[in-house]
Structure formats: C-alpha cells, structure tokens
Design a protein around this motif. Structure first.
Motif, PDB file in Angstrom:
ATOM      1  N   ASP A 244      -3.980  -8.344  -1.556  1.00 25.35           N
ATOM      2  CA  ASP A 244      -3.778  -8.455  -3.004  1.00 25.35           C
ATOM      3  C   ASP A 244      -4.483  -9.675  -3.570  1.00 25.35           C
ATOM      4  N   SER A 245      -4.403 -10.795  -2.831  1.00 26.07           N
ATOM      5  CA  SER A 245      -5.037 -12.026  -3.289  1.00 26.07           C
ATOM      6  C   SER A 245      -6.544 -11.871  -3.399  1.00 26.07           C
ATOM      7  N   MET A 246      -7.161 -11.248  -2.392  1.00 26.17           N
ATOM      8  CA  MET A 246      -8.610 -11.062  -2.422  1.00 26.17           C
ATOM      9  C   MET A 246      -9.023 -10.093  -3.531  1.00 26.17           C
ATOM     10  N   ALA A 247      -8.204  -9.060  -3.771  1.00 27.68           N
ATOM     11  CA  ALA A 247      -8.537  -8.069  -4.803  1.00 27.68           C
ATOM     12  C   ALA A 247      -8.602  -8.696  -6.182  1.00 27.68           C
ATOM     13  N   THR A 248      -7.810  -9.720  -6.424  1.00 27.92           N
ATOM     14  CA  THR A 248      -7.772 -10.350  -7.749  1.00 27.92           C
ATOM     15  C   THR A 248      -8.563 -11.652  -7.803  1.00 27.92           C
ATOM     16  N   GLY A 301       6.268  -4.867  -0.148  1.00 28.49           N
ATOM     17  CA  GLY A 301       4.935  -5.035   0.422  1.00 28.49           C
ATOM     18  C   GLY A 301       4.120  -3.754   0.358  1.00 28.49           C
ATOM     19  N   ALA A 302       4.770  -2.613   0.564  1.00 30.05           N
ATOM     20  CA  ALA A 302       4.074  -1.322   0.463  1.00 30.05           C
ATOM     21  C   ALA A 302       3.580  -1.084  -0.960  1.00 30.05           C
ATOM     22  N   VAL A 303       4.431  -1.386  -1.942  1.00 29.55           N
ATOM     23  CA  VAL A 303       4.021  -1.246  -3.348  1.00 29.55           C
ATOM     24  C   VAL A 303       2.855  -2.182  -3.642  1.00 29.55           C
ATOM     25  N   GLN A 304       2.934  -3.406  -3.164  1.00 27.28           N
ATOM     26  CA  GLN A 304       1.893  -4.410  -3.370  1.00 27.28           C
ATOM     27  C   GLN A 304       0.552  -3.936  -2.814  1.00 27.28           C
ATOM     28  N   ALA A 305       0.577  -3.292  -1.637  1.00 27.14           N
ATOM     29  CA  ALA A 305      -0.665  -2.817  -1.019  1.00 27.14           C
ATOM     30  C   ALA A 305      -1.230  -1.600  -1.751  1.00 27.14           C
ATOM     31  N   VAL A 306      -0.383  -0.635  -2.070  1.00 22.17           N
ATOM     32  CA  VAL A 306      -0.843   0.615  -2.680  1.00 22.17           C
ATOM     33  C   VAL A 306      -1.458   0.373  -4.060  1.00 22.17           C
ATOM     34  N   THR A 307      -0.896  -0.558  -4.822  1.00 21.95           N
ATOM     35  CA  THR A 307      -1.404  -0.775  -6.185  1.00 21.95           C
ATOM     36  C   THR A 307      -2.806  -1.375  -6.193  1.00 21.95           C
ATOM     37  N   VAL A 308      -3.253  -1.934  -5.061  1.00 25.58           N
ATOM     38  CA  VAL A 308      -4.637  -2.416  -4.971  1.00 25.58           C
ATOM     39  C   VAL A 308      -5.613  -1.253  -5.157  1.00 25.58           C
ATOM     40  N   GLY A 336      -1.322  -3.408 -14.926  1.00 29.08           N
ATOM     41  CA  GLY A 336       0.135  -3.368 -14.967  1.00 29.08           C
ATOM     42  C   GLY A 336       0.733  -2.946 -13.637  1.00 29.08           C
ATOM     43  N   ALA A 337       0.135  -1.919 -13.014  1.00 27.83           N
ATOM     44  CA  ALA A 337       0.630  -1.468 -11.717  1.00 27.83           C
ATOM     45  C   ALA A 337       0.478  -2.547 -10.662  1.00 27.83           C
ATOM     46  N   GLU A 338      -0.686  -3.197 -10.651  1.00 27.91           N
ATOM     47  CA  GLU A 338      -0.906  -4.274  -9.678  1.00 27.91           C
ATOM     48  C   GLU A 338       0.071  -5.419  -9.899  1.00 27.91           C
ATOM     49  N   ALA A 339       0.392  -5.685 -11.172  1.00 24.50           N
ATOM     50  CA  ALA A 339       1.327  -6.758 -11.485  1.00 24.50           C
ATOM     51  C   ALA A 339       2.727  -6.452 -10.986  1.00 24.50           C
ATOM     52  N   VAL A 340       3.129  -5.184 -11.053  1.00 24.80           N
ATOM     53  CA  VAL A 340       4.428  -4.793 -10.502  1.00 24.80           C
ATOM     54  C   VAL A 340       4.455  -5.078  -9.008  1.00 24.80           C
ATOM     55  N   GLY A 341       3.368  -4.724  -8.313  1.00 20.44           N
ATOM     56  CA  GLY A 341       3.291  -5.017  -6.891  1.00 20.44           C
ATOM     57  C   GLY A 341       3.371  -6.503  -6.602  1.00 20.44           C
ATOM     58  N   VAL A 342       2.669  -7.305  -7.396  1.00 20.51           N
ATOM     59  CA  VAL A 342       2.699  -8.761  -7.224  1.00 20.51           C
ATOM     60  C   VAL A 342       4.095  -9.306  -7.491  1.00 20.51           C
ATOM     61  N   GLY A 343       4.723  -8.826  -8.578  1.00 22.82           N
ATOM     62  CA  GLY A 343       6.054  -9.318  -8.925  1.00 22.82           C
ATOM     63  C   GLY A 343       7.072  -9.023  -7.846  1.00 22.82           C
ATOM     64  N   LEU A 344       7.049  -7.799  -7.330  1.00 24.34           N
ATOM     65  CA  LEU A 344       7.977  -7.422  -6.279  1.00 24.34           C
ATOM     66  C   LEU A 344       7.668  -8.162  -4.977  1.00 24.34           C
ATOM     67  N   GLY A 345       6.390  -8.149  -4.590  1.00 25.74           N
ATOM     68  CA  GLY A 345       6.002  -8.790  -3.342  1.00 25.74           C
ATOM     69  C   GLY A 345       6.300 -10.276  -3.336  1.00 25.74           C
ATOM     70  N   THR A 346       6.046 -10.944  -4.457  1.00 24.57           N
ATOM     71  CA  THR A 346       6.293 -12.383  -4.543  1.00 24.57           C
ATOM     72  C   THR A 346       7.777 -12.695  -4.464  1.00 24.57           C
ATOM     73  N   ALA A 347       8.607 -11.872  -5.110  1.00 24.50           N
ATOM     74  CA  ALA A 347      10.057 -12.093  -5.079  1.00 24.50           C
ATOM     75  C   ALA A 347      10.570 -12.094  -3.642  1.00 24.50           C
ATOM     76  N   PHE A 397     -12.953  -3.304  -2.904  1.00 30.28           N
ATOM     77  CA  PHE A 397     -11.526  -3.087  -3.154  1.00 30.28           C
ATOM     78  C   PHE A 397     -10.891  -2.220  -2.067  1.00 30.28           C
ATOM     79  N   GLN A 398     -11.656  -1.317  -1.487  1.00 32.79           N
ATOM     80  CA  GLN A 398     -11.145  -0.549  -0.348  1.00 32.79           C
ATOM     81  C   GLN A 398     -10.855  -1.481   0.831  1.00 32.79           C
ATOM     82  N   LEU A 399     -11.749  -2.455   1.057  1.00 32.74           N
ATOM     83  CA  LEU A 399     -11.538  -3.445   2.113  1.00 32.74           C
ATOM     84  C   LEU A 399     -10.281  -4.259   1.841  1.00 32.74           C
ATOM     85  N   CYS A 400     -10.050  -4.607   0.586  1.00 35.10           N
ATOM     86  CA  CYS A 400      -8.854  -5.384   0.227  1.00 35.10           C
ATOM     87  C   CYS A 400      -7.584  -4.620   0.595  1.00 35.10           C
ATOM     88  N   PHE A 401      -7.583  -3.301   0.371  1.00 43.29           N
ATOM     89  CA  PHE A 401      -6.431  -2.486   0.739  1.00 43.29           C
ATOM     90  C   PHE A 401      -6.205  -2.525   2.253  1.00 43.29           C
TER      91      PHE A 401
END
Length: 427
Positions: A244-248, A301-308, A336-347, A397-401
């Motif tokens: 996720d970090s590399m994707a952004t 973590g799964a949500v965080q990865a998929v949203t990439v 927005g989807a990626e942000a949901v993944g970040v928000g959940l993953g970071t929590a 971005f595929q590599l980031c996933f």
C-alpha cells in the motif's frame, strides 16, 4: 462500561482530548507537506519522476528516530520542562523550515530543496518522538484508546492543508506564497505547547544512564520475545504496509500524469481519501473490540491489499485528454476505496505495535517500531520512480499488490487467526 454517561461525555470533551487534536494536527502537517505537496510542486515544475522518487529518501529520519529518542527522554531543556521544551523547539524549527521553501526554485535549487526536506523530516520525526511520549504521559489508561484515536484522526485531517488547500492555492498564486501560508498552520500546535499543554508529572524513575535510556528497551524486547519471534515481529512491521505504501508513493504525480489538474487533486482526491480513512479508522477501532487485534490484522490487511488493485484499474485507462464528471468520479472511487483499506489497516497495525511494547519502555520501543514501519515509505519508495518509468503504471501497481502478500503470510506466525496473543511484559 463503569463510567457514567456524563463521565464519558466529559472524557470526550476534556482538556486532554483537545490537546490530542492539536498534537495530531501538528504531527501530520509536516509529513503530508513532504509526501503530498513537495512531489506536486516538483512535478509541476517539470522535475522527472526518477528525481521525485529519490526524494523519498529525505524521510530517512523517520526510520532512524529511535537512535535519538532516548536523548529526548533523558535531556531536559532549560525552558518549559522535559516534554514541552522539546515540543517548542521542534515546532519552531518546523515553522521556519516550511516557510524557507518560498525562497527556492526546483530548476536551480534541487539539492538545497533535498537538504531542506531532510531537515524538515528530522524536525518532524523528533516532534513525533516527544508528542508520542507526551500523549502517553498525560492520558490515563482509560483515556488511551480515545486519545490515540483522536490524535490519529487529527493527523489525517492535517492532510487537508498540504494535500488539498495548498494545491488549490497553487493554481491561483505563486508557490512562494503557498509555502508561507502552509507553514503558518504549524502555529496552532506551537500555541498549544505554550498555553494549553501542561507538563506531565516527572515519573519516579527517570532514565539517568546510557544503559537505562538506550540498551534496556532493546534488550528487554528481544529477551521477552526470543530472538526468532522478535525478528518475525520486526519483519512483519516492515512488510505489512509495504504494498500500500509503495502504491501511494507517487500518487500525486500519477494523478497529474493521468490528466487531472491540481484543483481536481486538491478537491476530489484528497477529500475522497481523507474522510473514508477517518471513518474506517473509527469503525475499525470499534470492530476490534469485538473481534480482537489478530482477526482485525487478517481482515483489514486483506481489504488494504485488494484496494490497491483500484490503481491498476484506473491506470489502465491511460491519460485522459478530457477530464469530466465520470473521470472525477472514477478517481474519487479508487482513492476512497484505498483510503478505507488504509484506515482499517492502520487501526489494526497501530494497535498491534502498541500491544508489542513493554509499558516500562513504551516511548523507545514504539520509536523502534514506527521507525521500522517508515522504511518502506522512505528507502523502498525511493525506487518507485525508476520502477514506473521501467514498467509503466499498470505493471507497477500490480507489483504493489504482490508486495502486500508477504506481510499477510507472516500473520500465521505473529498473529494467528485462532487465539489472541497476550503480553507478559507487565500487563
């Protein structure tokens, strides 16, 4: 819940929670200045992606801050006390350093810009050390969860300044004026330090020797966990948010290359990214009360990865010659989807790191963990520009996933699904 409703409301609107709003905002502003505003400035001035990508190395102080965190625990400055003195020094340094960009131009001063950015990162990392310790010391055990949630969300709200307001202003005024205006948003944190914050009561056992301040926190962690388990924990902390970090890493230049204007990015992308992350962080914290940290790390973590993969989809359209409503909605949906993944993953991630610390060494051990978690954002992400120019956006971005998966696999060892790990470090 033992506290009365009035007591609960009192905790929410207490002086400590107000202080946490200011600490979060002051902590987030300089980081988002470096990772959002500076890349946009450089790209708009025709700096190549390789150079912009290498600028990620300016964040190295965030990865090494554990080296001088014991010093900030042990040394008391002459003014304002043990914590507030360091807060004032780092915040004043940040205010001056952010304003100094007004005197530089990427075409003529790129090395100076890189050096100034390292200085900003150093002050910012140092401010994080003292604010984390200060927040832990002013909050009671009952206030910790709420206080940290308030701090993290204020941290994210700070992204609105360099990531939204400043970009909108940059379409309407010179960059020099934008930097001066942006720097002034450090004033609320500085005023909080001077007039609102109260110096925490000095703990009974203040670190006095080199061994107490430097050696013991690290020795305790490896002794308590065992070498093999400790290495797994550190490797997990490094890998969990790598994809996720590399994707952004170069998100703002990516949006510009797709054809979106700085105003589009400021008004759509940043807001679409902020509020879903804030909401997901709050909901994730509540959900963790029911499912525990281990299961949250797996699910979030799964949500965080998929949203990439949303970036893969967006990049597949190529450059938009004309940006209309549908394109803006696509951008908002992906961010927005990626942000949901970040928000959940970071929590879940922040809760895990806090759980792995010993209360006797929270400041230094947390500095170690957060430093390690910042490595992908600095060292690894510095190669993002090279990878994009070599591979193109879609394969990148595929590599980031794919890079998001090793951290998930380590959960089998550090946070198995069945069975919440408990700490034996004085909990």
């Amino acid at each position: 819940m033992t506290a009365s409703k009035s007591g609960f409301i009192g905790q929410i609107f207490s002086r400590n929670m107000l202080v946490c709003i200011f600490t979060g905002f002051a902590s987030g502003l300089p980081l988002y200045f470096l990772i959002n505003l500076i890349p946009a400035w450089l790209r708009s001035e025709q700096v190549d992606l390789k150079s912009i990508g290498l600028m990620a190395l300016i964040g190295l102080p965030f990865t090494w801050k554990f080296l001088w965190s014991p010093l900030m625990d042990a040394v008391r400055l002459p003014v304002l006390g043990r914590r507030r003195g360091w807060m004032l020094l780092t915040q004043a340094g940040l205010l001056a350093a952010l304003a100094a960009y007004a005197f530089l131009n990427p075409r003529n001063h790129l090395p100076l810009i890189a050096g100034l950015s390292v200085l900003v990162a150093f002050f910012s990392a140092s401010q994080d050390i003292v604010l984390d310790a200060f927040r832990r010391e002013i909050l009671s055990d009952e206030e910790l969860g709420l206080g940290n949630s308030v701090h993290v969300n204020a941290y994210r709200v700070a992204a609105l300044i360099p990531g939204s307001l400043s970009l909108v202003l940059a379409d309407r005024m010179p960059w020099s004026e934008v930097f001066v205006i942006t720097s002034l948003f450090m004033l609320p944190g500085l005023l909080m330090t001077l007039f609102l914050a109260r110096e925490p009561v000095l703990p009974p056992a203040v670190p006095k020797t080199l061994k107490q301040t430097v050696v013991e926190p690290f020795k305790e962690f490896f002794t308590r966990k065992g070498i093999a388990s400790a290495v797994c924990v550190l490797l997990f902390i490094f890998l969990y948010k790598l994809g996720d970090s590399m994707a952004t890493a170069l998100a703002t230049p990516f949006y510009l290359d797709m054809g979106f204007s700085k105003t589009d990015i400021g008004l759509i992308a940043k807001n679409a990214g902020l509020w879903p992350a804030v909401a997901a962080g709050i909901l994730g914290g509540v959900w963790m009360l029911k499912i525990g940290v281990n299961k949250a790390l797996w699910i979030f973590g799964a949500v965080q990865a998929v949203t990439v993969l949303g970036f893969v989809w967006l990049a597949g359209f190529g450059h938009f010659d004309t940006v209309g409503t549908s394109e803006r909605l696509m951008l908002a949906a992906v961010i927005g989807a990626e942000a949901v993944g970040v928000g959940l993953g970071t929590a879940a991630f922040v809760s895990y790191m806090a759980r792995e610390t010993n209360p006797a060494f929270t400041a230094t051990q947390l500095a170690l963990f957060t430093s390690l978690s910042a490595v992908p954002r600095t060292v690894i992400n510095s190669f993002a520009g090279y990878l994009i120019e070599w591979l193109g956006y879609v394969p990148f971005f595929q590599l980031c996933f794919i890079l998001a998966l090793p951290g998930m696999l380590l959960l089998l060892k550090v946070a198995p699904w069945n069975g919440e790990k408990t700490q034996d470090a004085g909990r």
